[in-house]
Design a protein around this motif. Structure first.
Motif, PDB file in Angstrom:
ATOM      1  N   MET A   1       0.393  -1.288  -0.454  1.00  0.00           N
ATOM      2  CA  MET A   1       0.160  -0.713   0.098  1.00  0.00           C
ATOM      3  C   MET A   1       0.744   1.333  -0.052  1.00  0.00           C
ATOM      4  O   MET A   1       1.768   1.015   1.027  1.00  0.00           O
ATOM      5  CB  MET A   1      -0.532  -0.345   1.567  1.00  0.00           C
ATOM      6  CG  MET A   1      -2.023   0.696   1.065  1.00  0.00           C
ATOM      7  SD  MET A   1      -3.054   0.761  -0.490  1.00  0.00           S
ATOM      8  CE  MET A   1      -3.923  -0.486   0.418  1.00  0.00           C
ATOM      9  N   PRO A   2       0.457   2.210  -0.695  1.00  0.00           N
ATOM     10  CA  PRO A   2       1.824   3.520  -0.983  1.00  0.00           C
ATOM     11  C   PRO A   2       1.128   4.623   0.592  1.00  0.00           C
ATOM     12  O   PRO A   2       0.488   4.212   1.064  1.00  0.00           O
ATOM     13  CB  PRO A   2       0.637   4.047  -2.076  1.00  0.00           C
ATOM     14  CG  PRO A   2       0.047   3.261  -2.976  1.00  0.00           C
ATOM     15  CD  PRO A   2      -0.163   2.861  -1.717  1.00  0.00           C
ATOM     16  N   ASP A   3       2.266   4.932   0.918  1.00  0.00           N
ATOM     17  CA  ASP A   3       2.537   5.504   2.574  1.00  0.00           C
ATOM     18  C   ASP A   3       2.072   6.654   1.575  1.00  0.00           C
ATOM     19  O   ASP A   3       0.942   7.512   2.789  1.00  0.00           O
ATOM     20  CB  ASP A   3       4.342   5.413   2.594  1.00  0.00           C
ATOM     21  CG  ASP A   3       4.471   4.571   3.503  1.00  0.00           C
ATOM     22  OD1 ASP A   3       5.859   4.108   2.643  1.00  0.00           O
ATOM     23  OD2 ASP A   3       4.307   3.753   4.139  1.00  0.00           O
ATOM     24  N   HIS A  32       1.763   7.309  -4.802  1.00  0.00           N
ATOM     25  CA  HIS A  32       1.213   6.536  -5.397  1.00  0.00           C
ATOM     26  C   HIS A  32       0.352   8.096  -6.538  1.00  0.00           C
ATOM     27  O   HIS A  32       0.407   8.779  -6.065  1.00  0.00           O
ATOM     28  CB  HIS A  32      -0.838   6.120  -4.910  1.00  0.00           C
ATOM     29  CG  HIS A  32      -1.844   6.285  -6.365  1.00  0.00           C
ATOM     30  ND1 HIS A  32      -1.991   4.681  -6.221  1.00  0.00           N
ATOM     31  CD2 HIS A  32      -2.375   6.993  -5.697  1.00  0.00           C
ATOM     32  CE1 HIS A  32      -3.286   5.634  -7.510  1.00  0.00           C
ATOM     33  NE2 HIS A  32      -3.760   6.890  -7.183  1.00  0.00           N
ATOM     34  N   VAL A  33       1.469   8.698  -7.784  1.00  0.00           N
ATOM     35  CA  VAL A  33       1.175   9.890  -8.156  1.00  0.00           C
ATOM     36  C   VAL A  33      -0.238  10.031  -9.042  1.00  0.00           C
ATOM     37  O   VAL A  33      -0.369   9.208  -9.976  1.00  0.00           O
ATOM     38  CB  VAL A  33       2.111   9.612  -9.109  1.00  0.00           C
ATOM     39  CG1 VAL A  33       2.496  11.360  -9.331  1.00  0.00           C
ATOM     40  CG2 VAL A  33       4.127  10.071  -8.586  1.00  0.00           C
ATOM     41  N   PRO A  78      -6.231   4.134  -1.063  1.00  0.00           N
ATOM     42  CA  PRO A  78      -6.567   4.278  -0.129  1.00  0.00           C
ATOM     43  C   PRO A  78      -4.921   3.804   1.091  1.00  0.00           C
ATOM     44  O   PRO A  78      -4.511   3.781   1.305  1.00  0.00           O
ATOM     45  CB  PRO A  78      -7.272   2.973   0.122  1.00  0.00           C
ATOM     46  CG  PRO A  78      -8.168   2.505  -0.960  1.00  0.00           C
ATOM     47  CD  PRO A  78      -6.197   3.238  -2.082  1.00  0.00           C
ATOM     48  N   ASP A  79      -6.325   4.650   2.523  1.00  0.00           N
ATOM     49  CA  ASP A  79      -5.284   4.756   3.717  1.00  0.00           C
ATOM     50  C   ASP A  79      -3.195   5.153   3.856  1.00  0.00           C
ATOM     51  O   ASP A  79      -2.561   4.821   4.665  1.00  0.00           O
ATOM     52  CB  ASP A  79      -4.932   3.296   3.997  1.00  0.00           C
ATOM     53  CG  ASP A  79      -6.112   2.346   4.681  1.00  0.00           C
ATOM     54  OD1 ASP A  79      -6.805   2.542   5.309  1.00  0.00           O
ATOM     55  OD2 ASP A  79      -6.294   1.203   4.348  1.00  0.00           O
ATOM     56  N   SER A  80      -3.531   5.870   2.739  1.00  0.00           N
ATOM     57  CA  SER A  80      -2.544   6.536   2.412  1.00  0.00           C
ATOM     58  C   SER A  80      -2.009   7.859   2.925  1.00  0.00           C
ATOM     59  O   SER A  80      -3.731   8.591   3.226  1.00  0.00           O
ATOM     60  CB  SER A  80      -1.744   6.606   0.818  1.00  0.00           C
ATOM     61  OG  SER A  80      -2.620   7.658  -0.279  1.00  0.00           O
TER      62      SER A  80
END
Length: 320
Positions: A1-3, A32-33, A78-80
């Motif tokens: 998952m992306p930070d 996540h760009v 999500p969650d980043s």
């Protein structure tokens, strides 16, 4: 998952490529760009970068930066966490890795944090200056308007919290939407409102983490539009401390009115200052500098330091 989800608004300027590459090159952090085109369709300059962009969305055109940033936050992973990057700026490779420990420590303590940093400044098309700015960081618990506008330093070292340094949690990014009605001062407005959310906290780390571009072609901040600045400032008259309000008027709107040689604007700004408080000496000087063309002031300020010619200095964000 992306930070971290990275939100980059653009109109397809060529400088976007550097911004995207610098986001993708972050060390020790998954990103996540999200590139948000303020256009009806994806331009060629963005399509050519598809391999380095996770999501591309369009606003339909002409919706400006705040709308684009809000749309980008909606497309965050999500969650980043969420970071903002302008398409004429760039990040140093350790930007997010340097800021995340501060963000996560404050979040664990129950805060809704915004983490900024110092930057290296450059003129559009030039190399960065070697000294990290601002000279003074925001104090713990200080309101952003007091930090940004009171007794402003002259030159490139003045107080700043640039958009391209801002890292925050998804919770705060969604709670505090960017004001889509504003053509100017969008970043200052976001910070002022974010600071008033319960448990919000704005901090700056000492490292330079981004390269900030001064004087990009077409930048609205380069125009002497005192009316737009005044429309925004008067929302805060009676909310900000009188000294802060007058210092903002002197350094921003009065300076713009002087620069535009608009006597009506000068008279109105002087009346606003008289209703509040005498400006500080520093900000009064800034008002008088409206008599000097902005481009000339920028050239003088940027020449005060040598440009960086050592790539190692850029990698570390240090100064020589």
């Amino acid at each position: 998952m992306p930070d971290v989800s990275v939100v980059i608004p653009t109109t397809g300027r060529p400088s976007l490529a550097e911004a995207v590459v610098s986001a993708r090159a972050q060390q020790g952090v998954s990103v996540h760009v999200v590139v948000v085109c303020d256009l009806a369709e994806v331009p060629t300059s963005v399509a050519e970068l598809r391999g380095q962009i996770d999501e591309i969305v369009c606003t339909g055109g002409g919706r400006r930066g705040s709308f684009a940033r809000n749309l980008g936050v909606q497309h965050a992973a999500p969650d980043s966490h969420v970071a903002f990057l302008d398409d004429d700026d760039a990040w140093l490779p350790g930007k997010l890795a340097a800021q995340l420990p501060a963000l996560e420590r404050l979040a664990d303590e129950g805060w809704l944090p915004v983490v900024s940093s110092r930057t290296l400044q450059r003129k559009a098309g030039g190399n960065p200056l070697p000294s990290a700015v601002p000279t003074t960081l925001i104090a713990d618990g200080a309101l952003p308007e007091d930090y940004l506008f009171r007794r402003r330093h002259l030159g490139v070292g003045r107080q700043s919290l640039p958009t391209s340094t801002l890292l925050t949690t998804a919770d705060l990014a969604r709670q505090c939407r960017w004001d889509e009605s504003l053509p100017r001062h969008q970043d200052w407005d976001w910070l002022v409102r974010a600071a008033r959310i319960p448990r919000a906290k704005i901090v700056q780390i000492e490292e330079a983490t981004a390269i900030y571009t001064v004087g990009s072609p077409g930048s609205i901040s380069a125009s002497a539009d005192w009316r737009t600045s005044w429309d925004w400032a008067r929302r805060w008259e009676g909310v900000w401390a009188p000294e802060t309000f007058s210092d903002f008027i002197a350094a921003q709107t009065l300076r713009y009115a002087v620069q535009a040689r608009d006597r009506e604007g000068v008279r109105e700004m002087v009346r606003a200052i008289r209703r509040n408080s005498p400006p500080s000496a520093r900000n009064a000087v800034l008002a008088a500098l409206g008599l000097v063309p902005r481009s000339a002031l920028e050239r003088v300020a940027m020449r005060r330091s040598r440009v960086v010619d050592d790539p190692a200095a850029l990698r570390t964000g240090g100064s020589r």
